[in-house]
Design a protein around this motif. Structure first.
Motif, PDB file in Angstrom:
ATOM      1  N   ASP A 167      -7.074  -3.039  -1.315  1.00  0.00           N
ATOM      2  CA  ASP A 167      -7.941  -3.918  -0.538  1.00  0.00           C
ATOM      3  C   ASP A 167      -9.336  -3.683  -1.092  1.00  0.00           C
ATOM      4  O   ASP A 167      -9.816  -2.547  -1.124  1.00  0.00           O
ATOM      5  N   GLU A 202      -4.976 -12.899   3.359  1.00  0.00           N
ATOM      6  CA  GLU A 202      -5.744 -11.684   3.061  1.00  0.00           C
ATOM      7  C   GLU A 202      -6.407 -11.796   1.695  1.00  0.00           C
ATOM      8  O   GLU A 202      -5.871 -11.337   0.684  1.00  0.00           O
ATOM      9  N   HIS A 209       0.843  -1.205   0.000  1.00  0.00           N
ATOM     10  CA  HIS A 209       0.000   0.000   0.000  1.00  0.00           C
ATOM     11  C   HIS A 209       0.881   1.258   0.000  1.00  0.00           C
ATOM     12  O   HIS A 209       0.459   2.298  -0.500  1.00  0.00           O
ATOM     13  N   HIS A 220      -6.729  -8.498  -0.419  1.00  0.00           N
ATOM     14  CA  HIS A 220      -5.571  -7.702  -0.835  1.00  0.00           C
ATOM     15  C   HIS A 220      -5.101  -8.143  -2.227  1.00  0.00           C
ATOM     16  O   HIS A 220      -4.564  -9.239  -2.395  1.00  0.00           O
TER      17      HIS A 220
HETATM   18 ZN    ZN Z   1      -3.935  -4.683   1.846  1.00  0.00          ZN
END
Ligand code: ZN
Length: 300
Positions: free
Chosen positions: A228, A271, A221, A274
């Motif tokens: 996300d 995740e 990021h 992501h």
């Molecule tokens: Zn992320």
């Protein structure tokens, strides 16, 4: 007298004739000289023309040769760098895992600070061992009319993917894109404090916090390369958005960066929300092989 005349007159006649012959001869000689001179003149003139032409071409030759070497060197200069710049491309095409991360990975305590390889920027690897400097400042743009930003180079691909999903009735809501170094640092420190509050030592808390919130400079990021996607109440893995991404994201150069079965390598929790841009070629290879970026780049 007559005799004399007779005697003298032939002499006079012959004299006149001789004079006349001499004059004729002179005329002929003069004419010959004139002809000769004019031939010489014409020859010289034409020679001069040739000389002038030669000089002109030589002068042009001076500008041309002086231009030609410039052109030639310019060409050489312009060709050589092209060859130089195309060579590494062909190398990277045949050997995808070529990256800037030739240096050994560091640790959370002492990470290796990297610089972005302009050519292979999309394969930039950041994790707790490899970080971008705190001065890193990407060219950011807002995506899909949201309040989230991505690196300009990535944003166009995200928009393309977003629109393709929309056609299939799926909305890939951008939830969290670029994060500044300072924001990442604040979030990371907050997580460390959370684990310290649970009884972990500072060192333990740092490692544990990094599995959820990456240390500043080590998050994708911070690069502006990851998004996300979707903030809904249900577990993202169960959504139509996730299913669509699993099937189609690689076609737009995006990968699910932190899979469930690779946590020992990524050091990051699973995740499913992501999604990271790595380029279409790498995304497809990663999807097909099941490798994570660390393995793909040979630094796992
Ligand atoms: Zn992320």
């Amino acid at each position: 007298m007559i005799e004399m005349n007779k005697n003298t007159s032939p002499d006079k006649k012959s004299l006149k004739a001789r004079e006349s012959n001499a004059a004729k001869f002179l005329c002929v000689v003069l004419a010959l000289i004139t002809v000769f001179v004019s031939i010489v003149c014409v020859a010289v003139h034409s020679n001069n023309k040739k000389l002038i032409a030669a000089q002109t071409s030589a002068a042009g030759g001076d500008t041309v040769p002086s231009a030609k070497p410039v052109d030639a060197t310019q060409n050489n200069n312009s060709v050589k760098p092209v060859e130089k710049t195309t060579e590494p491309v062909s190398v990277t095409e045949t050997q995808p895992p070529v990256t800037h991360n030739t240096a050994q990975p560091g640790t959370i305590e002492n990470p290796t600070i990297i610089t972005i390889d302009e050519e292979n920027w999309h394969l930039t690897l950041v994790n707790s061992g490899y970080r971008i400097p705190d001065t890193y400042s990407p060219d950011l743009v807002y995506v899909c009319g949201s309040g989230e930003r991505l690196d300009r180079k990535v944003a166009e691909h995200y928009e393309e993917m977003y629109n393709a999903a929309l056609k299939d009735g799926v909305t890939l809501t951008p939830c969290s894109g670029y994060r500044s170094y300072e924001t990442q640092e604040r979030n990371y420190n907050r997580k460390i404090e959370f684990y310290q509050g649970q009884g972990y030592s500072y060192e333990e808390a740092k490692v544990k916090a990094a599995t959820i919130i990456m240390p500043p400079g080590s998050s994708e990021h911070n690069l502006g390369y990851a998004m996300d996607i979707v903030c809904v109440d249900e577990w993202f893995e169960d959504t139509a958005e996730f299913k669509w991404l699993q099937e189609n994201a690689a076609d737009y150069g995006f990968i699910m960066r932190y899979p469930e079965d690779k946590q020992d390598i990524t050091k990051v929790i699973y995740e499913p929300w992501h999604w990271r841009y790595v380029g279409v070629e790498a995304a497809k290879e990663l999807k097909d092989s099941g490798l994570v970026l660390e393995e793909y780049l040979g630094v796992a």
